[in-house]
Design a protein around this motif. Structure first.
Motif, mmCIF file in Angstrom:
data_model
loop_
_atom_site.group_PDB
_atom_site.id
_atom_site.type_symbol
_atom_site.label_atom_id
_atom_site.label_comp_id
_atom_site.label_asym_id
_atom_site.label_seq_id
_atom_site.Cartn_x
_atom_site.Cartn_y
_atom_site.Cartn_z
ATOM 1 N N CYS A 175 0.827 -1.219 0.000
ATOM 2 C CA CYS A 175 0.000 0.000 0.000
ATOM 3 C C CYS A 175 0.855 1.260 0.000
ATOM 4 C CB CYS A 175 -0.929 -0.008 1.210
ATOM 5 S SG CYS A 175 -2.198 -1.299 1.169
ATOM 6 N N HIS A 179 0.988 4.132 -2.954
ATOM 7 C CA HIS A 179 0.750 5.541 -2.647
ATOM 8 C C HIS A 179 1.947 6.412 -3.037
ATOM 9 C CE1 HIS A 179 -3.152 6.083 -0.669
ATOM 10 N NE2 HIS A 179 -3.023 4.843 -0.234
ATOM 11 N N ILE A 212 -7.201 2.408 -5.810
ATOM 12 C CA ILE A 212 -6.935 3.199 -4.609
ATOM 13 C C ILE A 212 -7.930 2.846 -3.515
ATOM 14 C CG2 ILE A 212 -6.718 5.521 -3.676
ATOM 15 C CD1 ILE A 212 -4.570 4.711 -5.668
ATOM 16 N N ASP A 216 -6.770 1.195 0.013
ATOM 17 C CA ASP A 216 -7.073 1.839 1.290
ATOM 18 C C ASP A 216 -7.886 0.926 2.202
ATOM 19 O OD1 ASP A 216 -5.735 3.972 0.290
ATOM 20 O OD2 ASP A 216 -7.496 5.220 -0.109
ATOM 21 N N TRP A 267 0.412 12.593 0.125
ATOM 22 C CA TRP A 267 0.353 11.712 1.284
ATOM 23 C C TRP A 267 -0.878 11.942 2.160
ATOM 24 C CZ3 TRP A 267 3.567 7.825 1.043
ATOM 25 C CH2 TRP A 267 4.767 7.966 0.353
ATOM 26 N N ASN A 269 -4.134 11.283 1.763
ATOM 27 C CA ASN A 269 -5.046 10.144 1.876
ATOM 28 C C ASN A 269 -4.488 9.077 2.817
ATOM 29 O OD1 ASN A 269 -7.459 8.751 1.168
ATOM 30 N ND2 ASN A 269 -6.255 7.417 -0.163
ATOM 31 N N LEU A 270 -3.192 8.789 2.669
ATOM 32 C CA LEU A 270 -2.574 7.770 3.514
ATOM 33 C C LEU A 270 -2.548 8.213 4.976
ATOM 34 C CD1 LEU A 270 -1.105 5.073 3.707
ATOM 35 C CD2 LEU A 270 1.030 6.247 3.212
#
Length: 449
Positions: A175, A179, A212, A216, A267, A269-270
């Protein structure tokens, strides 16, 4: 005895499992010897994998290799010498691997080797006449049967496969990799390494468009299953490997440094998933430890401090239009302990995030102002003078800066001293400290001998 490896613990062996070991055992001790070549081939593979074999396997290899020699293509003399050498090697191996060393005869008795076999070894080693070829062949076949009783039978009853547990999940690694390779939120389908990891989530025929979302979701599930391990992995992959720190800082109109907006968005979203997974406190603590660790580069420590600023700003101002934005509100970083750590472990980068940390923790305005003022003073006092090395010539400059009158220091001479002050110092010119004129090699050449 050591032939059967009667000891506790796990042993590294050249066979993959018990099934492979039993295959060789059945090939060797089948009803006829036609399976011996295949058994010997596997034994040689074991020898290649692990040159230092256990005595039982090494002995079997020695005996079987001798018995499979094509005697029809050799003279009786050559065949007998091959058999003799193999027999002596095997018996010496048995004696050398006894728990208690003694004479060969005593060791042979302890290992239940017959007297006649010991006598044959003696004749081979010391007599002018080598035993007959048939006698040597019979001896080797006896040794093979002896190995069945003393090694293969005992080992087969005691061996257990050691099954390695399934390795740690690589979901977090995959993941983070995906990303880190997003380009404006898009997947570059020409990147083979990237697509190999993407296929784990969408399959070979899956749609890349929803990768994505699947990535996630997999990351959220991984955080739920094993939060502690996942937290450590995230910190290592993003901070220790410098993934989230490899960028250049930007200055705004006021002179404040910031992380480029495009890099923050990459970064965001992560980091939101990290917040949802209750991993953010450990992540921020790791960033802070990175900033105070002087072994890291100045630029990376600076970026780490600016990430702390971004995170606390995002937590303080939900759904911010600029900078890092979190989708949910959280009090996870409201911690007096963390604030104390920040104030007790100052660094040149503390001011980058101090105000945001204190404001998020709802510190009084006067306390924030005083803290910022004190840390600013600390940074001013702790600035180094760079690489300049000061000499005695700089004393004049210091004296001018200090101002005021100067005082000449008079030498103190004791009137009743056995020492006399020398006025003519020319004999000591160009001499190192501690060397008298008569000790100078240029004056006294004997000193160089």
């Amino acid at each position: 005895m050591s032939l059967s490896q009667k000891h506790s613990g796990k042993v590294l062996v050249p066979w993959f499992n018990i099934s492979e070991w039993k295959l060789v055992y059945n090939l060797i001790y089948s009803e006829n010897s036609r399976d011996w070549p295949k058994a010997l081939q596997i034994l040689k593979i074991w020898k290649h994998r692990t040159p230092l074999l256990s005595a039982g396997v090494e002995g079997t290899l020695i005996v079987l290799e001798a018995l499979l020699v094509n005697t029809s293509q050799l003279s009786a003399y050559e065949s007998s010498h091959i058999f003799s050498t193999s027999l002596v090697r095997f018996l010496n191996l048995c004696a050398a691997n006894s728990e208690k060393q003694g004479t060969f005869y005593k060791t042979a008795m302890q290992n239940e080797l017959p007297n006649w076999l010991v006598s044959i070894r003696h004749d081979i080693a010391h007599s002018h006449k080598v035993p007959s070829l048939s006698m040597l062949e019979m001896s080797l076949k006896f040794c093979l049967e002896w190995l069945k009783e003393k090694y293969w039978g005992v080992q087969g009853d005691n061996m257990v496969d050691f099954v390695v547990e399934e390795g740690d999940s690589v979901v977090v690694e995959d993941c983070v990799f995906i990303h880190s390779h997003l380009n404006g939120g898009e997947i570059n389908e020409n990147n083979r390494r990237l697509m190999k990891r993407v296929s784990k989530f969408v399959g070979d025929r899956g749609e890349v468009s929803d990768v994505i979302e699947r990535v996630d979701e997999a990351l959220r599930n991984e955080f739920k299953v094993n939060r502690e391990k996942s937290s450590d992995k995230i910190c290592k992959l993003l901070i220790d490997s410098l993934r989230i720190l490899n960028t250049e800082c930007e200055e705004d109109d006021s002179g404040s440094k910031n992380i480029p907006t495009q890099f923050v968005n990459k970064w965001t979203n992560l980091l939101n998933i990290v917040l949802e997974g209750e991993i953010l406190p450990n992540f921020v603590t790791s960033l802070f430890k990175f900033t105070v660790d002087s072994t890291h580069s100045f630029s990376h420590r600076e970026v780490a401090s600016l990430w702390i600023k971004e995170i606390f700003s995002g937590l303080k101002t939900q759904n911010s239009q600029s900078g890092l934005s979190f989708r949910t509100q959280s009090d996870c970083m409201k911690s007096r302990t963390f604030v104390t750590e920040v104030l007790e472990h100052l660094s040149p980068f503390t001011l980058n995030f101090l105000q945001e940390v204190l404001e998020y923790n709802e510190a009084p305005t006067s306390f924030i102002e005083d803290s910022v003022c004190l840390v600013s003073a600390f940074n001013t006092c702790s600035r180094s003078s760079g690489d300049k090395i000061y000499t005695i010539d700089d004393l004049g400059i210091i004296e001018e800066n200090l101002g005021g009158d100067t005082m000449e220091i008079q030498p103190s001479i004791q009137t009743k001293s056995r020492w006399v002050l020398i006025e003519d110092t020319s004999p000591y010119m160009n001499l190192p400290l501690g060397i008298l004129p008569h000790q100078d090699p240029n004056i006294n050449p004997l000193l160089t001998v």
